[in-house]
Design a protein around this motif. Structure first.
Motif, mmCIF file in Angstrom:
data_model
loop_
_atom_site.group_PDB
_atom_site.id
_atom_site.type_symbol
_atom_site.label_atom_id
_atom_site.label_comp_id
_atom_site.label_asym_id
_atom_site.label_seq_id
_atom_site.Cartn_x
_atom_site.Cartn_y
_atom_site.Cartn_z
ATOM 1 N N ALA A 1 1.102 -1.002 -0.095
ATOM 2 C CA ALA A 1 0.126 -0.278 0.295
ATOM 3 C C ALA A 1 1.043 1.191 0.129
ATOM 4 O O ALA A 1 0.519 2.347 -0.889
ATOM 5 C CB ALA A 1 -1.207 -0.297 1.685
ATOM 6 N N GLU A 2 2.061 1.096 0.898
ATOM 7 C CA GLU A 2 3.207 2.150 0.471
ATOM 8 C C GLU A 2 3.401 2.154 -0.388
ATOM 9 O O GLU A 2 3.635 4.093 -0.971
ATOM 10 C CB GLU A 2 3.464 2.259 1.928
ATOM 11 C CG GLU A 2 3.483 2.480 3.090
ATOM 12 C CD GLU A 2 4.827 2.529 4.116
ATOM 13 O OE1 GLU A 2 4.706 3.063 5.245
ATOM 14 O OE2 GLU A 2 5.475 1.356 4.297
ATOM 15 N N ALA A 3 3.760 1.527 -1.263
ATOM 16 C CA ALA A 3 4.550 1.759 -2.535
ATOM 17 C C ALA A 3 3.288 2.486 -3.420
ATOM 18 O O ALA A 3 3.718 3.398 -4.498
ATOM 19 C CB ALA A 3 4.474 0.305 -3.001
ATOM 20 N N ALA A 4 2.305 1.724 -3.637
ATOM 21 C CA ALA A 4 1.173 2.246 -4.417
ATOM 22 C C ALA A 4 0.634 3.940 -4.103
ATOM 23 O O ALA A 4 0.773 4.757 -4.877
ATOM 24 C CB ALA A 4 -0.405 1.267 -4.435
ATOM 25 N N TYR A 5 1.350 4.344 -2.526
ATOM 26 C CA TYR A 5 0.684 5.292 -2.356
ATOM 27 C C TYR A 5 1.723 6.440 -2.346
ATOM 28 O O TYR A 5 1.657 7.606 -3.661
ATOM 29 C CB TYR A 5 0.571 5.956 -1.083
ATOM 30 C CG TYR A 5 0.521 7.365 -0.506
ATOM 31 C CD1 TYR A 5 -0.070 7.395 -0.199
ATOM 32 C CD2 TYR A 5 1.685 8.008 -0.143
ATOM 33 C CE1 TYR A 5 -1.054 8.262 -0.046
ATOM 34 C CE2 TYR A 5 1.684 8.978 0.523
ATOM 35 C CZ TYR A 5 0.230 9.319 0.506
ATOM 36 O OH TYR A 5 -0.284 10.834 1.404
ATOM 37 N N ALA A 6 2.891 6.249 -2.911
ATOM 38 C CA ALA A 6 3.817 6.816 -3.418
ATOM 39 C C ALA A 6 3.765 7.610 -4.973
ATOM 40 O O ALA A 6 4.480 8.073 -5.301
ATOM 41 C CB ALA A 6 5.570 5.867 -2.788
ATOM 42 N N ALA A 7 3.708 6.302 -5.774
ATOM 43 C CA ALA A 7 3.804 6.303 -7.427
ATOM 44 C C ALA A 7 2.605 6.950 -6.828
ATOM 45 O O ALA A 7 3.165 8.179 -8.063
ATOM 46 C CB ALA A 7 3.167 4.466 -7.546
ATOM 47 N N GLU A 8 1.411 6.969 -6.114
ATOM 48 C CA GLU A 8 0.762 7.763 -6.697
ATOM 49 C C GLU A 8 0.619 9.502 -6.997
ATOM 50 O O GLU A 8 0.544 10.233 -7.225
ATOM 51 C CB GLU A 8 -1.007 7.636 -6.227
ATOM 52 C CG GLU A 8 -1.181 8.733 -6.042
ATOM 53 C CD GLU A 8 -2.698 8.940 -7.753
ATOM 54 O OE1 GLU A 8 -3.671 9.660 -7.675
ATOM 55 O OE2 GLU A 8 -2.386 7.909 -8.840
ATOM 56 N N GLN A 9 1.468 9.375 -5.738
ATOM 57 C CA GLN A 9 2.323 11.362 -4.894
ATOM 58 C C GLN A 9 3.096 11.544 -6.400
ATOM 59 O O GLN A 9 3.087 12.852 -6.509
ATOM 60 C CB GLN A 9 3.148 10.890 -3.741
ATOM 61 C CG GLN A 9 1.674 10.987 -2.897
ATOM 62 C CD GLN A 9 0.713 11.673 -2.889
ATOM 63 O OE1 GLN A 9 -0.643 11.382 -3.319
ATOM 64 N NE2 GLN A 9 0.869 13.036 -2.635
ATOM 65 N N ALA A 10 4.006 11.055 -6.891
ATOM 66 C CA ALA A 10 4.347 11.058 -8.211
ATOM 67 C C ALA A 10 3.817 11.401 -8.941
ATOM 68 O O ALA A 10 4.214 12.449 -10.093
ATOM 69 C CB ALA A 10 5.720 9.821 -8.252
ATOM 70 N N ARG A 11 2.936 10.447 -9.549
ATOM 71 C CA ARG A 11 1.920 10.875 -10.680
ATOM 72 C C ARG A 11 1.389 12.408 -11.177
ATOM 73 O O ARG A 11 1.511 12.850 -11.075
ATOM 74 C CB ARG A 11 0.901 9.231 -10.953
ATOM 75 C CG ARG A 11 -0.192 9.837 -11.962
ATOM 76 C CD ARG A 11 -1.663 9.040 -12.268
ATOM 77 N NE ARG A 11 -2.209 9.816 -11.150
ATOM 78 C CZ ARG A 11 -3.057 10.745 -11.746
ATOM 79 N NH1 ARG A 11 -2.765 11.262 -12.004
ATOM 80 N NH2 ARG A 11 -4.082 11.166 -10.668
ATOM 81 N N LEU A 12 0.835 12.328 -9.392
ATOM 82 C CA LEU A 12 0.529 13.676 -9.185
ATOM 83 C C LEU A 12 1.395 14.947 -8.934
ATOM 84 O O LEU A 12 0.549 16.005 -9.409
ATOM 85 C CB LEU A 12 -0.549 13.897 -7.868
ATOM 86 C CG LEU A 12 -1.118 13.082 -7.601
ATOM 87 C CD1 LEU A 12 -2.020 13.477 -6.413
ATOM 88 C CD2 LEU A 12 -2.446 13.242 -8.803
ATOM 89 N N LYS A 13 2.536 14.905 -8.934
ATOM 90 C CA LYS A 13 3.706 15.727 -8.394
ATOM 91 C C LYS A 13 3.422 16.211 -10.123
ATOM 92 O O LYS A 13 4.266 17.553 -10.555
ATOM 93 C CB LYS A 13 4.564 15.213 -8.111
ATOM 94 C CG LYS A 13 5.856 16.590 -7.891
ATOM 95 C CD LYS A 13 7.240 15.809 -7.190
ATOM 96 C CE LYS A 13 8.328 17.131 -7.259
ATOM 97 N NZ LYS A 13 9.366 16.526 -6.142
#
Length: 790
Positions: A636-648
């Motif tokens: 879940a943490e990895a998926a969250y990090a990937a989503e934050q990178a996409r939003l950035k």
């Protein structure tokens, strides 16, 4: 000794049993039915509450009832009849076309409060209001009495003008509007309930005359309509108007009212439910519950098995497939798809009126066949939703009781809201003693554990219940008085969550087992005897019906919530999660007697303090939590990090962002609108546009390829609208509910000819012509496609 008495099974009923007929009769606030009931509650006037949170709620509500002015609630009733008003109209809903609905609730609340406490001022006000209604009815001269109005364009006029239109066949009916009036028959249902309560609980026999006179007027309206036209009228929310006329028949014996009650059957909803078909998804929840209460009352009067089947099936379906841990139901006032609770934990869950009505329906079902499981639900909703629904410090009520992490309750003010949940709130908190004590044959039944004193007149007995429940484990019944020693049974409900209960008589342990959810002691009782039931409590987790990884925490009957900060401060964090192989091992009690706990290393992002949900009225809370193992949390943490990178990355390519529904961004972008309103859902702000409306705003722009992105909620239905830039339509969007449980974005490429040489553009959202709506739209972004970024 403990005797065998098994009124029902505790497990969920099989579908065949749900539909089974039990043709016996329920209770109706003190009025005898044509048939005898299997169990009946003691009259409210014979029960007095002792100190507890419930008595605190009663006293706060009594003070509020005294602050209200009957003449202000009667304002529209008098003006409708051409009489001079004696007080200024209240604000909120009482200044809208639903005006007058609060008076019916107020009559009920005053009557209930008089019965619950003996308050004579409440009874005096009941008599005054009934006398005023008699004067209003006399001035009309045809039985009519109402406070609602209607709108014709921008003109507000007397609601009575709509009924000649209906009788001519001019029927313009929608979900909440009938010929320009907001739910007139719903409004009358509340008035009828208030009149009946005035008669039953305050002995005001004149009230039934008002009810009968109004019945003649309403019957005349429907007599002019054919059956199809009646069904069209009933497509507009009408409360339990079928119950009103069933009850009028029960009180007068006039068959015309029974015939009218049976004619006012909303077939579209009630016929499928009678056949065991779930037609609840995506319909307004509280619109339906009173209709089923009406069917329950009709069943009691006629024995019709289809009416009993519908009421039972509805109750089973709602409590099993649509209800949250606090006992409430619905999101944004509507039932979603069944068994999707985990996908609908929002700031708009659990309209309080729904639970008020579900508790009424539960009482009917219980009186037909005493089943402890019914009161397991009742207790859950009564403690965790109804107590949460009132702020005893102010006397205000919460429309919604939200369960989303970081959300909080918003309470009504004294004179400026008058929502439906204010009306049901003033009733709810006038009658907390009504379902504690029941009798069935020679059995005294204790279904709720609320400190109270019962006057059991038939046996010359006074029974006191002493308990710190729901914070204490012991419940003691003491026979403070008993005319003569006699043999009878006392049955105490053993909650379904409890394991290892014990029971003692006069301090001496008895063989203990629960049969059918009750511990029953039959013996020769005498004055001074004490019966003590001990209900061991422990912390437990309860998953949503659809997702075992989404859980809530309870201790005994009490739902716990994590404290997320003061309600008057914004919550900007993420929803907390619990990470452990065994979640319960990660909790430590802080003060067990007050149901306070704290996590120890298992909460993310930080440990949490838990306390009873209903008590946290001025706090932001979290009730539901996703639980993870350590391995699941890493994913879940990895998926969250990937989503934050996409939003950035998206942020870096953005030309402008419009946060719809927020005051300052809408001002900054020069938003203008017509028939458009800001909305908030799942913590996101947005804006909609209704029929013949629009909203538009300016956004920064630049030459070259651009994409306009809009965000929608995936369960919006029947929405059809255009998106325009500087007057040119770039897309037409339909929302048909095909993305359940998620927000989603749609990218609309912008023709370069519309932005060439411009540093700003006007973006407009507008419903397609006809009875269409737009959105809500939860934000708009204008950005450059990824391939064009150097």
């Amino acid at each position: 000794m403990i005797t065998d008495w098994k009124p029902s099974r505790r497990l969920l009923l099989a579908s065949a049993a749900v539909a089974a007929l039990i043709p016996v009769v329920a209770w109706a606030r003190g009025i005898a039915s044509p048939r005898s009931a299997a169990a009946t509650p003691f009259p409210l006037s014979r029960v007095r509450l002792l100190p507890s949170p419930f008595l605190t709620a009663i006293e706060a509500n009594r003070a509020y009832l005294h602050r209200l002015e009957p003449d202000r609630l009667l304002h529209n009733f008098r003006t409708s009849a051409g009489l001079e008003p004696k007080g200024e109209v209240y604000g909120g809903w009482e200044s809208d076309t639903i005006a007058g609905h609060t008076l019916g609730h107020y009559l009920s609340a005053l009557s209930l409060m008089h019965a619950q406490t003996g308050d004579e001022e409440c009874r005096r006000r009941v008599d005054y209001i009934v006398d005023e209604l008699i004067e209003v009815q006399k001035a009309h001269g045809d039985g009519y009495v109402a406070g609602f109005t209607r709108k014709r364009g921008d003109i507000v006029e007397d609601g009575k003008l709509l009924f000649p239109e209906l009788m001519r066949g001019d029927i313009r009916s929608s979900g909440f509007d009938l010929n320009g009036c907001w739910v007139p028959f719903y409004n009358w249902h509340k008035l009828y309930a208030g009149l009946f309560d005035a008669q039953t609980l305050c002995g005001n026999e004149k009230a039934i005359g008002v009810a009968t006179g109004l019945g003649h007027y309403i019957d005349g309206v429907f007599a002019a309509l054919d059956d199809d036209q009646v069904q069209t009228v009933l497509d507009c929310e009408h409360g339990g108007i079928n119950e009103s006329f069933a009850e009028l028949y029960a009180r007068t014996g006039e068959k015309r009212w029974l015939r009218l009650a049976e004619r006012l059957r909303h077939r579209k909803i009630l016929d499928p439910l009678s056949q065991g078909k779930d037609v609840l998804p995506w319909i307004h929840a509280n619109t339906q519950i009173p209709k089923l209460i009406g069917l329950a009352r009709l069943h009691e009067l006629t024995g019709d098995p289809a009416d009993a089947s519908a009421a039972r099936f509805f109750w089973e379906t709602v409590t099993r497939d649509y209800s949250y841990v606090i006992g409430g139901n619905a999101d944004r006032e509507y039932f979603p798809e069944p068994r999707t609770v985990s996908k609908h934990i929002t700031e708009q869950t659990c309209e309080s009126c729904n639970t008020y009505n579900m508790l009424k329906l539960t009482r009917h079902l219980y009186s037909w066949s005493p089943d402890a499981r019914l009161f397991d639900f009742y207790e859950r909703a009564h403690i965790n939703h109804m107590l949460a629904h009132q702020n005893p410090e102010t006397g205000g009520f919460a429309y919604m009781v939200p369960l989303m992490s970081g959300s909080h309750r918003s309470f009504s003010s004294d004179f400026d809201h008058f929502w439906c949940c204010v009306g049901t709130g003033m009733e709810t908190h006038s009658k907390h003693g009504e379902s504690i004590w029941w009798q069935a044959g020679d059995r005294l039944i204790a279904n709720l554990f609320i400190p109270s004193r019962l006057d059991w007149q038939e046996r010359g007995a006074t029974v006191a219940m002493e308990t710190a429940y729901p914070f204490g484990e012991e419940v003691t019944l003491k026979l403070e008085a008993l005319a003569t020693p006699s043999t009878f049974a006392i049955a105490l409900r053993v909650p379904g969550w409890c394991e290892g209960m014990t029971i003692a008589v006069n301090g001496e342990a008895q063989p203990a087992r629960a049969e059918g959810g009750y511990a029953v002691v039959r013996r020769r009782w005498k004055k001074g005897d004490r019966l003590t039931l001990t209900l061991p409590m422990k912390l437990r987790a309860e998953a949503t019906v659809d997702d075992p990884s989404t859980i809530a925490l309870l201790h005994g009957p009490v739902v716990l919530a994590a404290d997320m900060g003061p309600a008057d401060q914004p919550f900007e964090g993420t929803a907390p999660a619990l990470v452990a192989a065994n979640v319960l091992d990660g909790f430590a009690p802080v003060e067990v007697s007050e149901k306070c706990f704290r996590t120890a290393g298992i909460a993310r992002p930080a440990d949490l303090a838990f306390a009873p949900f209903y008590e946290q009225r001025d706090r932001r809370t979290a009730v539901y939590f996703r639980k993870f193992t350590d391995a699941e949390w890493k994913v879940a943490e990895a998926a969250y990090a990937a989503e934050q990178a996409r939003l950035k990355d998206l942020e870096a390519r953005s030309v402008d962002v419009m946060h719809l529904g927020e005051m300052q961004p809408e001002r900054d972008h020069e938003l203008t609108s017509k028939n458009s309103y800001p909305v908030t859902y799942r913590g996101r702000h947005g804006r909609d546009a209704r029929a013949e409306g629009f909203f538009q705003f300016r956004m920064k722009s630049r030459s070259g390829p651009l994409v306009l992105q809009a965000t929608y909620w995936g369960e919006e239905r029947n929405k059809h609208f255009d998106i325009k830039i500087d007057g040119t339509t770039i897309a037409t969007q339909r929302l048909d509910g095909d993305r359940p449980g998620e927000f989603f974005t749609v990218d609309y490429p912008v023709p370069e000819t519309l932005t060439k040489g411009k540093d700003q553009v006007m973006v407009r959202f507008e419903p397609v012509a006809g009875p269409n709506r737009c959105g809500p739209v939860f934000g708009v972004r204008l950005f450059t496609p990824k391939s064009t970024v150097a």
